[in-house]
Design a protein around this motif. Structure first.
Motif, PDB file in Angstrom:
ATOM      1  N   LEU A  66      -3.542  -6.807  23.430  1.00 54.30           N
ATOM      2  CA  LEU A  66      -2.985  -5.488  23.709  1.00 54.30           C
ATOM      3  C   LEU A  66      -3.709  -4.420  22.896  1.00 54.30           C
ATOM      4  CD1 LEU A  66      -0.776  -7.205  25.070  1.00 54.30           C
ATOM      5  CD2 LEU A  66       0.899  -5.585  24.162  1.00 54.30           C
ATOM      6  N   GLU A  67      -3.892  -3.266  23.503  1.00 47.80           N
ATOM      7  CA  GLU A  67      -4.628  -2.178  22.870  1.00 47.80           C
ATOM      8  C   GLU A  67      -3.902  -1.659  21.633  1.00 47.80           C
ATOM      9  OE1 GLU A  67      -7.757   0.592  22.426  1.00 47.80           O
ATOM     10  OE2 GLU A  67      -7.559  -1.224  23.637  1.00 47.80           O
ATOM     11  N   CYS A  68      -2.578  -1.519  21.715  1.00 45.36           N
ATOM     12  CA  CYS A  68      -1.772  -1.055  20.584  1.00 45.36           C
ATOM     13  C   CYS A  68      -0.923  -2.228  20.093  1.00 45.36           C
ATOM     14  CB  CYS A  68      -0.881   0.112  20.997  1.00 45.36           C
ATOM     15  SG  CYS A  68      -1.804   1.590  21.494  1.00 45.36           S
ATOM     16  N   ARG A  69      -1.146  -2.625  18.866  1.00 46.31           N
ATOM     17  CA  ARG A  69      -0.417  -3.758  18.303  1.00 46.31           C
ATOM     18  C   ARG A  69      -0.287  -3.553  16.801  1.00 46.31           C
ATOM     19  NH1 ARG A  69      -5.517  -5.589  20.097  1.00 46.31           N
ATOM     20  NH2 ARG A  69      -6.903  -6.266  18.397  1.00 46.31           N
ATOM     21  N   LYS A  70       0.445  -4.447  16.135  1.00 52.55           N
ATOM     22  CA  LYS A  70       0.747  -4.229  14.719  1.00 52.55           C
ATOM     23  C   LYS A  70       0.907  -5.556  14.006  1.00 52.55           C
ATOM     24  CE  LYS A  70       5.608  -4.146  15.725  1.00 52.55           C
ATOM     25  NZ  LYS A  70       5.275  -4.756  17.036  1.00 52.55           N
ATOM     26  N   LYS A  71       0.918  -5.471  12.668  1.00 50.38           N
ATOM     27  CA  LYS A  71       1.264  -6.585  11.798  1.00 50.38           C
ATOM     28  C   LYS A  71       2.015  -6.023  10.596  1.00 50.38           C
ATOM     29  CE  LYS A  71      -3.038  -7.867  11.744  1.00 50.38           C
ATOM     30  NZ  LYS A  71      -4.354  -8.516  11.518  1.00 50.38           N
ATOM     31  N   LEU A  85       4.001  -3.631   0.721  1.00 56.65           N
ATOM     32  CA  LEU A  85       4.526  -3.936   2.049  1.00 56.65           C
ATOM     33  C   LEU A  85       3.723  -3.084   3.014  1.00 56.65           C
ATOM     34  CD1 LEU A  85       6.609  -5.302   3.904  1.00 56.65           C
ATOM     35  CD2 LEU A  85       8.131  -3.343   3.483  1.00 56.65           C
ATOM     36  N   GLU A  86       2.979  -3.732   3.915  1.00 53.49           N
ATOM     37  CA  GLU A  86       2.015  -3.027   4.750  1.00 53.49           C
ATOM     38  C   GLU A  86       2.370  -3.127   6.233  1.00 53.49           C
ATOM     39  OE1 GLU A  86      -1.956  -3.441   1.944  1.00 53.49           O
ATOM     40  OE2 GLU A  86      -1.725  -4.822   3.629  1.00 53.49           O
ATOM     41  N   TRP A  87       2.165  -2.023   6.908  1.00 52.90           N
ATOM     42  CA  TRP A  87       2.350  -1.937   8.361  1.00 52.90           C
ATOM     43  C   TRP A  87       0.974  -1.565   8.922  1.00 52.90           C
ATOM     44  CZ3 TRP A  87       7.532  -0.082  10.644  1.00 52.90           C
ATOM     45  CH2 TRP A  87       7.522  -0.178  12.035  1.00 52.90           C
ATOM     46  N   LYS A  88       0.304  -2.541   9.519  1.00 53.77           N
ATOM     47  CA  LYS A  88      -1.043  -2.324  10.030  1.00 53.77           C
ATOM     48  C   LYS A  88      -0.982  -2.211  11.542  1.00 53.77           C
ATOM     49  CE  LYS A  88      -5.776  -4.002   9.364  1.00 53.77           C
ATOM     50  NZ  LYS A  88      -6.625  -5.060   8.758  1.00 53.77           N
ATOM     51  N   GLN A  89      -1.504  -1.096  12.081  1.00 47.73           N
ATOM     52  CA  GLN A  89      -1.420  -0.813  13.513  1.00 47.73           C
ATOM     53  C   GLN A  89      -2.806  -0.578  14.099  1.00 47.73           C
ATOM     54  OE1 GLN A  89       1.542   2.331  12.358  1.00 47.73           O
ATOM     55  NE2 GLN A  89       2.390   1.824  14.368  1.00 47.73           N
ATOM     56  N   LYS A  90      -3.060  -1.221  15.210  1.00 47.52           N
ATOM     57  CA  LYS A  90      -4.293  -1.015  15.968  1.00 47.52           C
ATOM     58  C   LYS A  90      -4.086   0.166  16.889  1.00 47.52           C
ATOM     59  CE  LYS A  90      -8.266  -2.259  17.995  1.00 47.52           C
ATOM     60  NZ  LYS A  90      -9.583  -2.201  17.335  1.00 47.52           N
ATOM     61  N   GLN A  91      -4.966   1.172  16.776  1.00 45.22           N
ATOM     62  CA  GLN A  91      -4.881   2.382  17.597  1.00 45.22           C
ATOM     63  C   GLN A  91      -6.256   2.663  18.192  1.00 45.22           C
ATOM     64  OE1 GLN A  91      -3.291   5.478  15.053  1.00 45.22           O
ATOM     65  NE2 GLN A  91      -1.270   4.565  14.986  1.00 45.22           N
ATOM     66  N   GLY A  92      -6.522   2.083  19.357  1.00 43.81           N
ATOM     67  CA  GLY A  92      -7.835   2.232  19.974  1.00 43.81           C
ATOM     68  C   GLY A  92      -8.901   1.581  19.125  1.00 43.81           C
ATOM     69  N   THR A  93      -9.907   2.352  18.740  1.00 41.20           N
ATOM     70  CA  THR A  93     -10.989   1.823  17.903  1.00 41.20           C
ATOM     71  C   THR A  93     -10.657   1.929  16.412  1.00 41.20           C
ATOM     72  OG1 THR A  93     -12.118   3.972  17.889  1.00 41.20           O
ATOM     73  CG2 THR A  93     -12.726   2.402  19.632  1.00 41.20           C
ATOM     74  N   PHE A  94      -9.466   2.460  16.084  1.00 43.63           N
ATOM     75  CA  PHE A  94      -9.099   2.671  14.696  1.00 43.63           C
ATOM     76  C   PHE A  94      -7.984   1.712  14.258  1.00 43.63           C
ATOM     77  CE2 PHE A  94     -10.753   6.748  16.172  1.00 43.63           C
ATOM     78  CZ  PHE A  94     -11.682   7.044  15.180  1.00 43.63           C
ATOM     79  N   GLN A  95      -7.950   1.488  12.955  1.00 39.93           N
ATOM     80  CA  GLN A  95      -6.874   0.742  12.339  1.00 39.93           C
ATOM     81  C   GLN A  95      -6.144   1.671  11.375  1.00 39.93           C
ATOM     82  OE1 GLN A  95      -5.813  -2.394  12.678  1.00 39.93           O
ATOM     83  NE2 GLN A  95      -7.481  -3.542  13.630  1.00 39.93           N
ATOM     84  N   ARG A  96      -4.837   1.770  11.549  1.00 38.16           N
ATOM     85  CA  ARG A  96      -4.028   2.550  10.613  1.00 38.16           C
ATOM     86  C   ARG A  96      -3.231   1.586   9.742  1.00 38.16           C
ATOM     87  NH1 ARG A  96       1.030   6.753  11.775  1.00 38.16           N
ATOM     88  NH2 ARG A  96       1.010   7.708   9.697  1.00 38.16           N
ATOM     89  N   LYS A  97      -3.302   1.779   8.442  1.00 38.25           N
ATOM     90  CA  LYS A  97      -2.555   0.922   7.522  1.00 38.25           C
ATOM     91  C   LYS A  97      -1.704   1.786   6.610  1.00 38.25           C
ATOM     92  CE  LYS A  97      -4.651  -1.308   4.188  1.00 38.25           C
ATOM     93  NZ  LYS A  97      -5.516  -2.310   3.496  1.00 38.25           N
ATOM     94  N   ARG A  98      -0.394   1.629   6.730  1.00 45.69           N
ATOM     95  CA  ARG A  98       0.546   2.340   5.872  1.00 45.69           C
ATOM     96  C   ARG A  98       1.145   1.332   4.897  1.00 45.69           C
ATOM     97  NH1 ARG A  98       4.699   5.085   9.629  1.00 45.69           N
ATOM     98  NH2 ARG A  98       4.350   3.206  10.879  1.00 45.69           N
ATOM     99  N   SER A  99       1.134   1.685   3.627  1.00 41.52           N
ATOM    100  CA  SER A  99       1.548   0.752   2.588  1.00 41.52           C
ATOM    101  C   SER A  99       2.627   1.363   1.709  1.00 41.52           C
ATOM    102  CB  SER A  99       0.346   0.372   1.709  1.00 41.52           C
ATOM    103  OG  SER A  99      -0.701  -0.161   2.492  1.00 41.52           O
ATOM    104  N   LEU A 100       3.640   0.567   1.410  1.00 35.47           N
ATOM    105  CA  LEU A 100       4.715   0.952   0.515  1.00 35.47           C
ATOM    106  C   LEU A 100       4.625   0.066  -0.724  1.00 35.47           C
ATOM    107  CD1 LEU A 100       7.406   2.589   0.160  1.00 35.47           C
ATOM    108  CD2 LEU A 100       8.572   0.597   1.146  1.00 35.47           C
ATOM    109  N   ILE A 101       4.524   0.679  -1.904  1.00 38.16           N
ATOM    110  CA  ILE A 101       4.448  -0.074  -3.153  1.00 38.16           C
ATOM    111  C   ILE A 101       5.857  -0.502  -3.556  1.00 38.16           C
ATOM    112  CG2 ILE A 101       3.623  -0.099  -5.513  1.00 38.16           C
ATOM    113  CD1 ILE A 101       1.471   0.374  -3.357  1.00 38.16           C
ATOM    114  N   LEU A 102       6.036  -1.819  -3.771  1.00 37.51           N
ATOM    115  CA  LEU A 102       7.358  -2.366  -4.069  1.00 37.51           C
ATOM    116  C   LEU A 102       7.430  -2.943  -5.475  1.00 37.51           C
ATOM    117  CD1 LEU A 102       8.183  -4.440  -0.853  1.00 37.51           C
ATOM    118  CD2 LEU A 102       8.822  -2.083  -1.343  1.00 37.51           C
ATOM    119  N   TYR A 103       8.634  -2.967  -6.021  1.00 36.77           N
ATOM    120  CA  TYR A 103       8.908  -3.777  -7.196  1.00 36.77           C
ATOM    121  C   TYR A 103       8.928  -5.247  -6.777  1.00 36.77           C
ATOM    122  CZ  TYR A 103      10.449   0.596  -9.354  1.00 36.77           C
ATOM    123  OH  TYR A 103      10.497   1.871  -9.841  1.00 36.77           O
ATOM    124  N   GLU A 104       8.517  -6.130  -7.691  1.00 38.08           N
ATOM    125  CA  GLU A 104       8.465  -7.551  -7.346  1.00 38.08           C
ATOM    126  C   GLU A 104       9.842  -8.090  -6.956  1.00 38.08           C
ATOM    127  OE1 GLU A 104       7.408 -11.769  -9.530  1.00 38.08           O
ATOM    128  OE2 GLU A 104       6.113 -10.042  -9.929  1.00 38.08           O
TER     129      GLU A 104
END
Length: 235
Positions: A66-71, A85-104
């Motif tokens: 699929l063209e738009c997908r995530k992990k 904690l990372e949300w990685k999304q495929k957006q066409g030819t680009f990869q967007r990665k949003r990260s939240l820094i967590l306490y252990e």
């Protein structure tokens, strides 16, 4: 410590043999600088715990191309570094990665399937994680570990990585365990080259990579690691 990161860039992946790995590593050592996490040419360990929905939607969306997908994953570097904690999304030819820094301690809560701790973070992404993971019944699915050698260049935030010794486990999720039981995912000696950059790849980096005449493939460590439970394949 930054609590939220958002990166959007191009990302290309190439499977490589052991012979190519060592020759390419030698070229990159002469051309680029090691990133701050690399103490030597052996690199460092990366460990990720991937989450997926009740129906394993993320796995099948990747397998179906699929063209738009995530992990969604928890990521640890095995030192005193923060857990992401990372949300990685495929957006066409680009990869967007949003990260939240967590306490252990909060990362441990997520591993146990308890997500309310995310509501303690006054960041919109934390609420988005909570809402999505609860409504879609996300749970830990696979622990993945590999060794990464990373190079950086200041132009266009360029980053080149060599990932090897990929191992995983689909039933044990101890992200912080010293030596978790893992099985090999990648054929011995093989590795993955990843090239990441904004706008365009600097010519001197492109020349090094293109000299090896590699074939780009849309590989996934997560999908390959789930070969016992969901029929992934060896990389």
């Amino acid at each position: 410590m930054a609590e939220y990161l958002d990166v959007l860039r191009s990302e290309k992946k190439y499977p490589i043999s052991a012979g190519v790995y060592y020759r390419l590593r030698a070229h990159l050592m002469q051309t680029l600088k090691l990133d701050d996490f690399c103490d030597n040419a052996e690199g460092y360990l990366v460990r990720s715990l991937y989450f997926d929905s009740f129906t394993n939607r993320d796995f099948y969306e990747k397998e179906d191309g699929l063209e738009c997908r995530k992990k969604i994953r928890l990521r640890s570097y095995g030192r005193e570094e923060p857990v992401k904690l990372e949300w990685k999304q495929k957006q066409g030819t680009f990869q967007r990665k949003r990260s939240l820094i967590l306490y252990e301690k909060d990362a441990c809560e997520l591993i146990e399937g308890r997500y309310r701790c995310l509501l303690n973070y006054n960041i919109p992404l934390a609420k988005e994680f909570y809402s999505y993971m609860v409504s879609e019944m996300y749970r830990p699915r696979c622990l993945v570990q590999y060794r990464r050698l990373a190079f950086v260049a200041p132009v266009n935030d360029t980053r080149v990585t060599l990932d090897s010794n990929l191992h995983a486990h689909e039933g044990r999720f101890e992200l912080f365990m010293q030596d978790p039981p893992l099985y090999p995912v990648i054929d011995q000696g093989r590795a993955t080259l990843e090239v990441k950059y904004n706008q365009f790849l600097p010519s001197y980096v492109k020349d090094v990579v293109s000299s090896f005449q590699l074939t780009e493939q849309a590989g996934s460590k997560y999908c390959a690691a789930r070969r016992y439970g969901l029929g992934g394949v060896m990389l």
